[in-house]
Structures are given as C-alpha cells and as structure tokens.
Design a protein around this motif. Structure first.
Motif, mmCIF file in Angstrom:
data_model
loop_
_atom_site.group_PDB
_atom_site.id
_atom_site.type_symbol
_atom_site.label_atom_id
_atom_site.label_comp_id
_atom_site.label_asym_id
_atom_site.label_seq_id
_atom_site.Cartn_x
_atom_site.Cartn_y
_atom_site.Cartn_z
ATOM 1 N N ALA A 79 -76.748 -43.927 14.213
ATOM 2 C CA ALA A 79 -75.682 -43.654 13.242
ATOM 3 C C ALA A 79 -74.309 -43.879 13.844
ATOM 4 O O ALA A 79 -73.362 -44.257 13.142
ATOM 5 N N ILE A 80 -74.174 -43.638 15.160
ATOM 6 C CA ILE A 80 -72.876 -43.759 15.819
ATOM 7 C C ILE A 80 -72.428 -45.214 15.939
ATOM 8 O O ILE A 80 -71.238 -45.511 15.839
ATOM 9 N N SER A 81 -73.365 -46.138 16.131
ATOM 10 C CA SER A 81 -73.026 -47.549 16.378
ATOM 11 C C SER A 81 -72.069 -48.138 15.354
ATOM 12 O O SER A 81 -71.037 -48.719 15.725
ATOM 13 N N PRO A 82 -72.322 -48.010 14.030
ATOM 14 C CA PRO A 82 -71.380 -48.589 13.059
ATOM 15 C C PRO A 82 -70.019 -47.892 13.041
ATOM 16 O O PRO A 82 -69.024 -48.485 12.637
ATOM 17 N N LEU A 83 -69.990 -46.614 13.475
ATOM 18 C CA LEU A 83 -68.727 -45.867 13.440
ATOM 19 C C LEU A 83 -67.681 -46.450 14.382
ATOM 20 O O LEU A 83 -66.479 -46.244 14.194
ATOM 21 N N LYS A 84 -68.129 -47.179 15.404
ATOM 22 C CA LYS A 84 -67.182 -47.775 16.349
ATOM 23 C C LYS A 84 -66.220 -48.743 15.662
ATOM 24 O O LYS A 84 -65.106 -48.954 16.129
ATOM 25 N N GLN A 85 -66.679 -49.312 14.565
ATOM 26 C CA GLN A 85 -65.856 -50.286 13.858
ATOM 27 C C GLN A 85 -64.871 -49.629 12.896
ATOM 28 O O GLN A 85 -64.004 -50.308 12.347
ATOM 29 N N ASP A 86 -65.016 -48.328 12.680
ATOM 30 C CA ASP A 86 -64.133 -47.629 11.751
ATOM 31 C C ASP A 86 -62.817 -47.283 12.453
ATOM 32 O O ASP A 86 -62.826 -46.592 13.483
ATOM 33 N N PRO A 87 -61.656 -47.731 11.908
ATOM 34 C CA PRO A 87 -60.359 -47.503 12.571
ATOM 35 C C PRO A 87 -60.024 -46.017 12.739
ATOM 36 O O PRO A 87 -59.494 -45.618 13.771
ATOM 37 N N VAL A 88 -60.341 -45.215 11.720
ATOM 38 C CA VAL A 88 -60.024 -43.784 11.779
ATOM 39 C C VAL A 88 -60.834 -43.105 12.882
ATOM 40 O O VAL A 88 -60.303 -42.329 13.687
ATOM 41 N N PHE A 89 -62.132 -43.414 12.916
ATOM 42 C CA PHE A 89 -63.000 -42.845 13.939
ATOM 43 C C PHE A 89 -62.575 -43.305 15.330
ATOM 44 O O PHE A 89 -62.526 -42.499 16.270
ATOM 45 N N HIS A 90 -62.231 -44.583 15.443
ATOM 46 C CA HIS A 90 -61.811 -45.134 16.732
ATOM 47 C C HIS A 90 -60.541 -44.444 17.225
ATOM 48 O O HIS A 90 -60.429 -44.081 18.412
ATOM 49 N N GLU A 91 -59.583 -44.238 16.325
ATOM 50 C CA GLU A 91 -58.325 -43.582 16.697
ATOM 51 C C GLU A 91 -58.568 -42.132 17.132
ATOM 52 O O GLU A 91 -57.952 -41.640 18.075
ATOM 53 N N TRP A 92 -59.475 -41.474 16.418
ATOM 54 C CA TRP A 92 -59.798 -40.078 16.748
ATOM 55 C C TRP A 92 -60.452 -39.997 18.123
ATOM 56 O O TRP A 92 -60.133 -39.125 18.931
ATOM 57 N N MET A 93 -61.362 -40.929 18.409
ATOM 58 C CA MET A 93 -62.061 -40.921 19.695
ATOM 59 C C MET A 93 -61.113 -41.208 20.854
ATOM 60 O O MET A 93 -61.308 -40.705 21.965
ATOM 61 N N LEU A 94 -60.065 -42.011 20.605
ATOM 62 C CA LEU A 94 -59.093 -42.297 21.659
ATOM 63 C C LEU A 94 -58.365 -41.030 22.097
ATOM 64 O O LEU A 94 -57.971 -40.902 23.272
ATOM 65 N N LYS A 95 -58.219 -40.072 21.179
ATOM 66 C CA LYS A 95 -57.535 -38.815 21.507
ATOM 67 C C LYS A 95 -58.350 -37.974 22.489
ATOM 68 O O LYS A 95 -57.810 -37.087 23.144
ATOM 69 N N MET A 96 -59.657 -38.234 22.567
ATOM 70 C CA MET A 96 -60.510 -37.461 23.471
ATOM 71 C C MET A 96 -60.183 -37.741 24.929
ATOM 72 O O MET A 96 -60.554 -36.960 25.816
ATOM 73 N N ASP A 97 -59.482 -38.863 25.219
ATOM 74 C CA ASP A 97 -59.102 -39.164 26.591
ATOM 75 C C ASP A 97 -58.123 -38.142 27.144
ATOM 76 O O ASP A 97 -57.984 -37.996 28.361
ATOM 77 N N ASN A 98 -57.405 -37.479 26.236
ATOM 78 C CA ASN A 98 -56.542 -36.380 26.671
ATOM 79 C C ASN A 98 -57.433 -35.190 27.027
ATOM 80 O O ASN A 98 -58.152 -34.675 26.163
ATOM 81 N N PRO A 99 -57.418 -34.728 28.281
ATOM 82 C CA PRO A 99 -58.350 -33.663 28.703
ATOM 83 C C PRO A 99 -58.255 -32.395 27.858
ATOM 84 O O PRO A 99 -59.286 -31.788 27.551
ATOM 85 N N ILE A 100 -57.041 -32.012 27.486
ATOM 86 C CA ILE A 100 -56.866 -30.788 26.699
ATOM 87 C C ILE A 100 -57.445 -30.967 25.302
ATOM 88 O O ILE A 100 -58.216 -30.125 24.811
ATOM 89 N N THR A 101 -57.117 -32.083 24.658
ATOM 90 C CA THR A 101 -57.627 -32.355 23.311
ATOM 91 C C THR A 101 -59.144 -32.455 23.312
ATOM 92 O O THR A 101 -59.826 -31.895 22.448
ATOM 93 N N GLY A 102 -59.697 -33.173 24.281
ATOM 94 C CA GLY A 102 -61.146 -33.326 24.370
ATOM 95 C C GLY A 102 -61.842 -32.002 24.604
ATOM 96 O O GLY A 102 -62.880 -31.716 24.000
ATOM 97 N N SER A 103 -61.260 -31.167 25.469
ATOM 98 C CA SER A 103 -61.871 -29.869 25.770
ATOM 99 C C SER A 103 -61.844 -28.953 24.553
ATOM 100 O O SER A 103 -62.835 -28.270 24.267
ATOM 101 N N ILE A 104 -60.726 -28.931 23.855
ATOM 102 C CA ILE A 104 -60.623 -28.100 22.651
ATOM 103 C C ILE A 104 -61.629 -28.555 21.603
ATOM 104 O O ILE A 104 -62.303 -27.740 20.966
ATOM 105 N N THR A 105 -61.771 -29.873 21.447
ATOM 106 C CA THR A 105 -62.740 -30.419 20.490
ATOM 107 C C THR A 105 -64.158 -30.011 20.870
ATOM 108 O O THR A 105 -64.937 -29.569 20.019
ATOM 109 N N GLY A 106 -64.495 -30.141 22.143
ATOM 110 C CA GLY A 106 -65.835 -29.765 22.604
ATOM 111 C C GLY A 106 -66.118 -28.291 22.387
ATOM 112 O O GLY A 106 -67.227 -27.912 21.983
ATOM 113 N N ALA A 107 -65.106 -27.447 22.627
ATOM 114 C CA ALA A 107 -65.285 -25.999 22.435
ATOM 115 C C ALA A 107 -65.489 -25.663 20.967
ATOM 116 O O ALA A 107 -66.360 -24.863 20.609
#
Length: 326
Positions: free
Chosen positions: A151-179
C-alpha cells in the motif's frame, strides 16, 4: 488515494490484531512461567536485565513483561531495584521484532498460515492447537506487513504524502509523530515496523525513520503508566522509571542525533536501509542500558525521595492491574 489508505489501514489492523493475539497465546502456552522466571532469575541487576530481555523476546511484548513486573512489585515479590533491571532488559528485547521485520520474510507469511491451519485441522488436543494458533498469528502479523508494504509504494508518488514524509527528517517532528502514532495505536512495534517499511520503500530517509523510532520509544511508556494507576508506590516508581529512562535516552540521542546516525551507518556498513534502521533500534536501546546501568542507584534514590515507601492502596486491591499490550 482512498483505496490505498484503506488498504494501509487494513494491513495495520491485521498486524495489531496479530500482535495482541500472539501475546495472549504465548502467555497461555507458557502459563505462569514468566512470573516464576522473573522471581527466580533477578537476584542482581545483570540477571534482571538478561531475564527481562529473554522474556520480552519470548512473549513478543515489552509492555506485557513490564506490567507483569509491576504486579510483582506491587505484591512485594520483587524489589524496585530488580524491577529497574527488568525494565531495561525489556527495552533491549523489544528490538528483536524490528530485526525480524527488516528480514523481509513477509512474503512467506502464507506458508506460516498454512502450517498453522494444518495443525489446527489435524490435532484435537487443546495444547497443540495453541501451537497452530501461534503459526497463524505469526503469519497474520507478517501478512499485515506485506499488505502495508504494497500500500505504501503508490503513496511515494503523492505530493502531499511526499511533503509530509520530508518533515520526518527533522528529529523533533519525527519523534513527536512517532510518539503520537504509538499513543493512538498502542503498539511501538507497529510504529517501528511502519517506519522500517517506509525506509525500505524510499518514502522516508534513514534519519526520518530513526526519529520516528525514538518517538515510538516514548509513546510505549503509556501502557506501563496506565498499569500503575491502581498500584502502590513501588509499582508507580517502576512505571516512572520506565518513562524517565526512555525520555532521558531519547533526549540524549536527539542532542547527538547526527553523530548517532553516522555511527549506525558505520556499524551497518553496506546493509539495506531497513536493516540499518532495525540496527539503530537495537543500538539505541543497548547503549541506553550500558550507560544508565551505572546510574541505577542514583535513579533509585531520587524516586525513593519523590515517593517514600508509604502504600497508596491496600495490596489486596493491586492484583487486578489491566494487562495492556505493546
């Protein structure tokens, strides 16, 4: 897009159901042995850590091990110092599931399902049927991962999903999301599993995956904190130690985030990114234990001062503590 999201949610539900059911079946197979092992093999801090690690691997749930520990601490069968060792060992044991997820054996899940079904059809004895259930739930767990991965494979092509995933590179944002995700689905294994799948598919970077993993380590403390609500002060201190240990380890890792990422990459060498993330999960917890084992007397002294040994509730009321899964 809606079909992809529904497929992803379906795989997640299947995974969570398998994790919960698997823990229940394993506990029914092992009967009362986990409690006996905790009481017998926790004479010192080293054996307590080792016992917590092994039991978490066998039961596939650090929350189950820690909650059993809280029950035993509440009843006075374990000391707070022994419980601290078990908690740290449980943190190491829970990383094994990440290693298994990263091995890419999800595609073989139908084989496990068929073996389990064959055992259920052939045997009439209840004891052997439980082993058939073990195979089925393991198969469901990996099949759920397989569904999420596709299910994840096609999501890579979605601009909104891609932009959201780029935010995970920020350690604080990624950690808060994981929590937050772990608090919602009540399973750090599922959160880390999804992070491994996202890294494998190239949807997020290794840095983003590690940040989400760190957040999952914090979110999983909610189970054990809930288990202390009806406990005495020894049980409450055990839950608070779990939170303090995880939170402090996460803060230190966030302060040294880039050096930690580089260290994990150096250790992992040419391994695929998903296995590198699984290694990061193990290294984070292992180093946390190695560092903080020297500070256990300090932690014990502080928590004893915060909560002196005065029972909050009658011990007879501390036996029915809710057993939440990781």
């Amino acid at each position: 897009m809606s079909e992809i999201v529904l497929t992803l949610l379906g795989g997640l539900v299947l995974f969570l159901y398998a994790v919960t059911s698997l823990s229940d079946v394993i506990r029914s197979v092992t009967s009362k042995k986990p409690k006996k092992w905790l009481l017998r093999f926790t004479k010192n801090t080293f054996t307590a850590i080792l016992t917590g690690t092994i039991l978490t691997i066998l039961l596939d749930s650090s929350s189950v091990v820690i909650i059993i520990t809280i029950v035993l601490v509440n009843s006075g069968l374990l000391t707070f110092r022994q419980a601290m060792g078990i908690v740290m060992g449980a943190n190491i044991g829970t990383t094994i599931s990440s290693q298994i997820i990263a091995l890419d054996i999800a595609r073989f899940s139908p084989i496990l399902l068929m073996i389990g079904m064959a055992i259920l059809l052939i045997t009439q004895k209840e004891h052997f049927k439980r082993y058939g259930q073990l195979f089925i739930y393991f198969g469901m767990l990996f099949f759920g991962l397989f569904i999420m991965e596709n299910a994840i494979s096609p999501l890579k092509q979605d601009p909104v999903f891609h932009e959201w995933m780029l935010k995970m590179d920020n350690p604080i944002t990624g950690s808060i999301t994981g929590a937050i995700v772990t608090l919602i689905i009540q399973s750090s294994s599922a959160t880390v599993g999804m992070a491994i799948l996202l890294v494998k598919k190239g949807a997020i970077s290794l840095m983003g995956g590690i940040a989400i993993m760190l957040g999952a380590e914090l979110g999983t403390c909610s189970d054990t904190l809930l288990a202390t609500i009806r406990g005495n002060r020894q049980g409450i201190k055990t839950g608070l130690f779990h939170l303090a240990f995880n939170f402090t380890s996460i803060v230190i890792c966030l302060l040294l985030f880039l050096p930690f990422v580089h260290f994990v990459e150096w250790i992992s060498g040419e391994l695929p990114l998903e296995q590198t993330l699984a290694n990061a999960h193990f290294i984070f917890n292992f180093l946390g234990v190695i560092v903080f084992v020297w500070f256990l007397p300090w932690f014990e002294k502080i928590l004893n001062r915060m909560l002196p040994d005065k029972p909050l509730l009658n011990l007879s009321r501390t036996q029915n503590i809710p057993e939440l899964e990781e």
